[in-house]
Design an enzyme around this catalytic site. Sequence first.
Site, PDB file in Angstrom:
ATOM      1  N   SER A   1       0.868  -1.189   0.000  1.00  0.00           N
ATOM      2  CA  SER A   1       0.000   0.000   0.000  1.00  0.00           C
ATOM      3  C   SER A   1       0.895   1.225   0.000  1.00  0.00           C
ATOM      4  CB  SER A   1      -0.878   0.047   1.250  1.00  0.00           C
ATOM      5  OG  SER A   1      -1.797  -1.013   1.264  1.00  0.00           O
TER       6      SER A   1
ATOM      7  N   ASN B   1       0.250   5.032   0.670  1.00  0.00           N
ATOM      8  CA  ASN B   1      -0.656   6.112   1.067  1.00  0.00           C
ATOM      9  C   ASN B   1      -0.310   6.508   2.490  1.00  0.00           C
ATOM     10  OD1 ASN B   1      -2.073   3.261   1.380  1.00  0.00           O
ATOM     11  ND2 ASN B   1      -2.770   4.526   3.084  1.00  0.00           N
TER      12      ASN B   1
ATOM     13  N   MET C   1      -0.584   0.286   4.941  1.00  0.00           N
ATOM     14  CA  MET C   1      -1.586  -0.777   5.054  1.00  0.00           C
ATOM     15  C   MET C   1      -2.479  -0.570   6.278  1.00  0.00           C
ATOM     16  SD  MET C   1       0.030  -4.433   4.041  1.00  0.00           S
ATOM     17  CE  MET C   1       0.553  -4.836   2.374  1.00  0.00           C
TER      18      MET C   1
ATOM     19  N   THR D   1      -7.390  -5.320   8.658  1.00  0.00           N
ATOM     20  CA  THR D   1      -8.535  -5.883   9.382  1.00  0.00           C
ATOM     21  C   THR D   1      -8.462  -5.530  10.859  1.00  0.00           C
ATOM     22  OG1 THR D   1      -8.453  -7.716   7.820  1.00  0.00           O
ATOM     23  CG2 THR D   1      -9.790  -8.051   9.768  1.00  0.00           C
TER      24      THR D   1
ATOM     25  N   HIS E   1       1.636 -10.441   5.527  1.00  0.00           N
ATOM     26  CA  HIS E   1       2.419 -10.327   6.768  1.00  0.00           C
ATOM     27  C   HIS E   1       3.887 -10.650   6.482  1.00  0.00           C
ATOM     28  CE1 HIS E   1      -1.524 -11.463   9.091  1.00  0.00           C
ATOM     29  NE2 HIS E   1      -1.535 -10.210   8.665  1.00  0.00           N
TER      30      HIS E   1
ATOM     31  N   ASN F   1       7.211  -5.007  10.273  1.00  0.00           N
ATOM     32  CA  ASN F   1       7.234  -6.458  10.474  1.00  0.00           C
ATOM     33  C   ASN F   1       8.597  -7.026  10.074  1.00  0.00           C
ATOM     34  OD1 ASN F   1       4.534  -6.171  11.157  1.00  0.00           O
ATOM     35  ND2 ASN F   1       3.838  -6.548   9.049  1.00  0.00           N
TER      36      ASN F   1
ATOM     37  N   THR G   1       1.216  -7.044  13.308  1.00  0.00           N
ATOM     38  CA  THR G   1       1.338  -5.583  13.471  1.00  0.00           C
ATOM     39  C   THR G   1       1.459  -5.173  14.934  1.00  0.00           C
ATOM     40  OG1 THR G   1       0.031  -5.369  11.466  1.00  0.00           O
ATOM     41  CG2 THR G   1       0.342  -3.379  12.755  1.00  0.00           C
TER      42      THR G   1
HETATM   43  C1  LIG Z   1      -6.405  -5.797   3.752  1.00  0.00           C
HETATM   44  C2  LIG Z   1      -5.356  -5.926   4.835  1.00  0.00           C
HETATM   45  C3  LIG Z   1      -5.675  -6.568   6.017  1.00  0.00           C
HETATM   46  C4  LIG Z   1      -4.710  -6.694   7.023  1.00  0.00           C
HETATM   47  N1  LIG Z   1      -5.087  -7.213   8.214  1.00  0.00           N
HETATM   48  C5  LIG Z   1      -4.199  -7.260   9.227  1.00  0.00           C
HETATM   49  C6  LIG Z   1      -4.600  -7.695  10.522  1.00  0.00           C
HETATM   50  O1  LIG Z   1      -5.764  -8.011  10.767  1.00  0.00           O
HETATM   51  N2  LIG Z   1      -3.663  -7.717  11.510  1.00  0.00           N
HETATM   52  C7  LIG Z   1      -2.359  -7.386  11.278  1.00  0.00           C
HETATM   53  O2  LIG Z   1      -1.551  -7.473  12.198  1.00  0.00           O
HETATM   54  N3  LIG Z   1      -1.968  -6.944  10.060  1.00  0.00           N
HETATM   55  C8  LIG Z   1      -2.845  -6.859   9.048  1.00  0.00           C
HETATM   56  N4  LIG Z   1      -2.463  -6.373   7.832  1.00  0.00           N
HETATM   57  C9  LIG Z   1      -1.054  -5.970   7.662  1.00  0.00           C
HETATM   58  C10 LIG Z   1      -0.804  -4.624   8.353  1.00  0.00           C
HETATM   59  O3  LIG Z   1      -1.591  -3.643   7.782  1.00  0.00           O
HETATM   60  C11 LIG Z   1       0.680  -4.329   8.269  1.00  0.00           C
HETATM   61  O4  LIG Z   1       1.335  -5.315   9.058  1.00  0.00           O
HETATM   62  C12 LIG Z   1       1.048  -2.955   8.836  1.00  0.00           C
HETATM   63  O5  LIG Z   1       0.352  -1.926   8.195  1.00  0.00           O
HETATM   64  C13 LIG Z   1       2.548  -2.744   8.668  1.00  0.00           C
HETATM   65  O6  LIG Z   1       2.869  -1.484   9.177  1.00  0.00           O
HETATM   66  P1  LIG Z   1       4.161  -0.714   8.713  1.00  0.00           P
HETATM   67  O7  LIG Z   1       4.179   0.569   9.443  1.00  0.00           O
HETATM   68  O8  LIG Z   1       5.354  -1.569   8.903  1.00  0.00           O
HETATM   69  O9  LIG Z   1       4.053  -0.528   7.134  1.00  0.00           O
HETATM   70  P2  LIG Z   1       2.898  -0.080   6.139  1.00  0.00           P
HETATM   71  O10 LIG Z   1       1.612   0.063   6.842  1.00  0.00           O
HETATM   72  O11 LIG Z   1       2.950  -0.986   4.986  1.00  0.00           O
HETATM   73  O12 LIG Z   1       3.370   1.375   5.684  1.00  0.00           O
HETATM   74  C14 LIG Z   1       4.572   1.572   4.974  1.00  0.00           C
HETATM   75  C15 LIG Z   1       4.499   2.932   4.308  1.00  0.00           C
HETATM   76  O13 LIG Z   1       5.796   3.253   3.805  1.00  0.00           O
HETATM   77  C16 LIG Z   1       5.634   4.034   2.636  1.00  0.00           C
HETATM   78  N5  LIG Z   1       6.878   3.966   1.848  1.00  0.00           N
HETATM   79  C17 LIG Z   1       7.468   2.883   1.306  1.00  0.00           C
HETATM   80  N6  LIG Z   1       8.619   3.238   0.702  1.00  0.00           N
HETATM   81  C18 LIG Z   1       8.750   4.571   0.861  1.00  0.00           C
HETATM   82  C19 LIG Z   1       9.732   5.531   0.462  1.00  0.00           C
HETATM   83  N7  LIG Z   1      10.841   5.162  -0.192  1.00  0.00           N
HETATM   84  N8  LIG Z   1       9.529   6.828   0.775  1.00  0.00           N
HETATM   85  C20 LIG Z   1       8.417   7.217   1.448  1.00  0.00           C
HETATM   86  N9  LIG Z   1       7.465   6.351   1.861  1.00  0.00           N
HETATM   87  C21 LIG Z   1       7.638   5.056   1.577  1.00  0.00           C
HETATM   88  C22 LIG Z   1       4.457   3.392   1.931  1.00  0.00           C
HETATM   89  O14 LIG Z   1       3.838   4.319   1.060  1.00  0.00           O
HETATM   90  C23 LIG Z   1       3.552   3.008   3.113  1.00  0.00           C
HETATM   91  O15 LIG Z   1       2.580   3.990   3.354  1.00  0.00           O
HETATM   92  C24 LIG Z   1      -3.389  -6.213   6.810  1.00  0.00           C
HETATM   93  C25 LIG Z   1      -3.084  -5.543   5.620  1.00  0.00           C
HETATM   94  C26 LIG Z   1      -4.058  -5.392   4.642  1.00  0.00           C
HETATM   95  C27 LIG Z   1      -3.716  -4.641   3.376  1.00  0.00           C
END
Ligand SMILES: Cc1cc2nc3c(=O)[nH]c(=O)nc-3n(C[C@H](O)[C@H](O)[C@H](O)COP(=O)(O)OP(=O)(O)OC[C@H]3O[C@@H](n4cnc5c(N)ncnc54)[C@H](O)[C@@H]3O)c2cc1C
Length: 505
Positions: A94, A96, A100, A105, A423, A457, A469
């Site tokens: 994702s 944005n 994600m 969920t 994940h 993760n 997460t």
């Molecule tokens: C439909 C769906 C259901 C899910 N359900 C669950 C659940 O029930 N329980 C659970 O634990 N997890 C769930 N997940 C997974 C969970 O959303 C992720 O584990 C979590 O969002 C990871 O967090 P994060 O901060 O590591 O990264 P992310 O939320 O993936 O965010 C990373 C961000 O980094 C940005 N980025 C990347 N590269 C760059 C760059 N070079 N410069 C600037 N920005 C950048 C991206 O745009 C993104 O916005 C689900 C995901 C989805 C899509």
Amino acid sequence: MSLPSATAYDLVVVGSGPTGSAYVREVYEQHPTATILLLDAGPRLTDPPGTHVKNIPDPDDRSRAQRDSEGPGPAGRPGTRLLGSPQLPAAALSTNVGGMGAHWTGACPRPGDGERIGFIPDAEMDVHLTRAEELLHVTAHAFDRAPFADEVRRRLSALLDPGRPAHRRVAPMPLAVTTRSDGAHTWSGTDVVLGGSAADERVEITDRCLGLRVVLDGETTTGVVVRDLVTGEERSIAARAVVVAADALRTPQLLHASGIRPPALGRYLNDQPQIVYAVRLPDDVVAAHRAVTGRTRDEDGAIIPQSGVSWVPYSDAHPFHGQVMQLDASPVPLADDTDVEPGTVVGLGWFCAKDISSDDRVEFTDSESDAYGLPAPRIHYRYSDRDLDTIEQAKKAVTAAGATIGIPLDDSPVLLPAGSSLHYQGTTRMGPVDDGTSVCDSHSRVWSTRGLWVAGNNVIPTATACNPTLTSVALAVRGARALLDHLNTTAERSTPTAQAGVAVV
Ligand SMILES: Cc1cc2nc3c(=O)[nH]c(=O)nc-3n(C[C@H](O)[C@H](O)[C@H](O)COP(=O)(O)OP(=O)(O)OC[C@H]3O[C@@H](n4cnc5c(N)ncnc54)[C@H](O)[C@@H]3O)c2cc1C
């Protein structure tokens, strides 16, 4: 214009998902003066930033927000784009503000037994998990009134609870959601994680701003170079600390692009093989339940949008994480599905812990670029013989769990394509010592650097089966403590100024 307004901050966080946002919140709350830049390559969808798209009331606006999150390439599940990897075909990202975390969920189980990180004491990890639950607004009571949920859990408990300690028995799934006074649900996005920090002038959130590379002077982090994705303009931003929280596939990408390439970078990639199965509660159970409770639906007569989520915790004896969702309607056509009682169709998802191997990896090439001009990723991923055996065991376990709940709707459980769990873990994993098998220490500090953290993760070193997460936000809470120490101890020596190490590139 998507460039930051200043040229120097105390802390720059690249990636605005739940883990990057957790760093922002913790540093904002515990450091009285720190200035923080949170930047994301994707667009800001909502005001306040990072709201879960499920909370957007208008369906057209919601669909637009999901499409805007997909970025370039073929769409995956709503709000994601597929990476296009043959060996991990369902791998998706994702892009944005909120990452994600604006689409998830919200299942937030605590890890247990072998999922735990051996070199972080359990008692300490529990403190961080509690803080992560606060940051994500986790509750196990959001669907207490869901019809049939108690019956589903009673049946699962009879099969699976014998021999389990009290805190690892079948239970309502802890979910990142708030029940409003009218009974409706508000799903936690990163707006919830950021809390009041997002509205404070010490915190700046910049969208459509790509992190191109982290800049080091020797081993000391001095800032980042970013690109405005609207105008193409690039700029150096000075920082005393940088957190790269750009998900499990793009965090190693940014380190690679920065010339930070420890041997474990991108390796130990693991996803959770996911097996699904669906059953229907028997008619006599439905009738008996109706006779006792006098209702099959929400007390107000409303059909509640999601009729209950139950949790079968991972344990070493039952090495699968079970997510049991009662559905509003049948996922497969039924002969008489014109009037399926909400909650009587039950979807079971059994997640497995993958055999961890350094050969499973995302690698990057300097000769090819992705759609953002960063080094193109290539995934190497396979199931080992042990994985194939685990998957067979999980199929048997989910079949038994389904049989105890009701009547199967499928002939047999189905293994989803690799990457479906979303994940992805391990690609910048933490370790107790710098022996070449980890990228960061147990506080998420990148080995052999100063002022550089990784989050997501990707830092989880164990083979988890549970949704990760909550764990990665807890590890961000832990990392933020070390980052605060860093800011406090470097404050006198290198207060950032608009001049320090800054150049327009
Ligand atoms: C439909 C769906 C259901 C899910 N359900 C669950 C659940 O029930 N329980 C659970 O634990 N997890 C769930 N997940 C997974 C969970 O959303 C992720 O584990 C979590 O969002 C990871 O967090 P994060 O901060 O590591 O990264 P992310 O939320 O993936 O965010 C990373 C961000 O980094 C940005 N980025 C990347 N590269 C760059 C760059 N070079 N410069 C600037 N920005 C950048 C991206 O745009 C993104 O916005 C689900 C995901 C989805 C899509």
